[in-house]
Design a protein around this motif. Structure first.
Motif, PDB file in Angstrom:
ATOM      1  N   TYR A   1       0.855  -1.178   0.000  1.00 26.22           N
ATOM      2  CA  TYR A   1       0.000   0.000   0.000  1.00 26.22           C
ATOM      3  C   TYR A   1       0.892   1.229   0.000  1.00 26.22           C
ATOM      4  O   TYR A   1       1.721   1.398   0.907  1.00 26.22           O
ATOM      5  N   ARG A   2       0.748   2.076  -1.020  1.00 22.15           N
ATOM      6  CA  ARG A   2       1.492   3.331  -1.114  1.00 22.15           C
ATOM      7  C   ARG A   2       2.983   3.154  -0.836  1.00 22.15           C
ATOM      8  O   ARG A   2       3.565   3.838   0.001  1.00 22.15           O
TER       9      ARG A   2
ATOM     10  N   GLU B   1      -7.383   5.478   5.741  1.00 20.22           N
ATOM     11  CA  GLU B   1      -7.186   4.770   4.479  1.00 20.22           C
ATOM     12  C   GLU B   1      -6.164   3.651   4.633  1.00 20.22           C
ATOM     13  O   GLU B   1      -6.359   2.545   4.120  1.00 20.22           O
ATOM     14  N   GLU B   2      -5.079   3.926   5.342  1.00 21.32           N
ATOM     15  CA  GLU B   2      -4.071   2.895   5.581  1.00 21.32           C
ATOM     16  C   GLU B   2      -4.652   1.759   6.413  1.00 21.32           C
ATOM     17  O   GLU B   2      -4.435   0.588   6.114  1.00 21.32           O
TER      18      GLU B   2
ATOM     19  N   SER C   1      -3.417   6.645   9.080  1.00 25.76           N
ATOM     20  CA  SER C   1      -4.609   7.204   8.435  1.00 25.76           C
ATOM     21  C   SER C   1      -5.698   6.134   8.380  1.00 25.76           C
ATOM     22  O   SER C   1      -5.420   4.936   8.429  1.00 25.76           O
TER      23      SER C   1
ATOM     24  N   TYR D   1      -3.776   9.460  13.167  1.00 31.04           N
ATOM     25  CA  TYR D   1      -5.081   8.800  13.207  1.00 31.04           C
ATOM     26  C   TYR D   1      -5.052   7.817  14.363  1.00 31.04           C
ATOM     27  O   TYR D   1      -4.024   7.209  14.635  1.00 31.04           O
TER      28      TYR D   1
ATOM     29  N   MET E   1      -7.792   0.842   6.620  1.00 28.31           N
ATOM     30  CA  MET E   1      -8.748   0.093   5.811  1.00 28.31           C
ATOM     31  C   MET E   1      -8.020  -0.873   4.869  1.00 28.31           C
ATOM     32  O   MET E   1      -8.451  -2.011   4.699  1.00 28.31           O
ATOM     33  N   PHE E   2      -6.922  -0.432   4.275  1.00 32.02           N
ATOM     34  CA  PHE E   2      -6.139  -1.329   3.428  1.00 32.02           C
ATOM     35  C   PHE E   2      -5.628  -2.506   4.254  1.00 32.02           C
ATOM     36  O   PHE E   2      -5.762  -3.666   3.864  1.00 32.02           O
TER      37      PHE E   2
END
Length: 144
Positions: free
Chosen positions: A18-19, A53-54, A51, A96, A56-57
């Motif tokens: 991820y990213r 988003e992180e 975050s 977060y 959730m991934f």
């Protein structure tokens, strides 16, 4: 261990990316300090989650099959009780957080301080909690 051509992060069996960060669950149950050393010996660190988003991934792709287990991640308040820091020295609260209700609570039945961060399934949702460094569980390693 292999390295991918795109980001030089190690690619271990079961790694999810991820990213430009790779994540892998270490199946061996270890205490937090041992899990930290183990991730470092693999070339990474206990994961930090900065975050939604992180997270959730991570929930959907890296740890979805580990719902029956807690996993160590890289936060601790060993330097100052109640102030959790990621291993890079940044405060969790500056990023977060996803604490379970009534967490962190520094409370366990063994009268040991709870200075280490884990992610665990609570009533069908992944949440964060604090636990004693001696508690043994799987861990989530991150590779930059």
């Amino acid at each position: 261990m292999q390295f991918s051509d795109t980001n030089l992060a190690p690619t271990l069996e079961g790694t999810k990316c991820y990213r430009r960060h790779n994540y892998v669950v270490v199946e061996k149950k270890l205490g937090w300090n041992e899990a930290k050393v183990n991730c470092e010996s693999l070339g990474g660190h206990l994961a930090d989650i900065k975050s939604l988003e992180e997270e959730m991934f991570i929930e959907n792709y890296a740890i979805q099959s580990h719902a029956e287990n807690a996993l160590w991640i890289g936060g601790t308040d060993v330097q100052e009780e109640g102030t959790f820091l990621w291993l890079d020295g940044t405060k969790l609260d500056d990023w977060y957080t996803n604490w379970n209700s009534r967490e962190p609570n520094n409370n366990n039945r063994l009268s040991q301080p709870e200075n280490c961060l884990l992610i665990e399934m609570v009533e069908g949702t992944w949440k964060w909690g604090d636990a004693s460094h001696a508690y043994k569980c799987k861990s989530l390693c991150e590779f930059n």
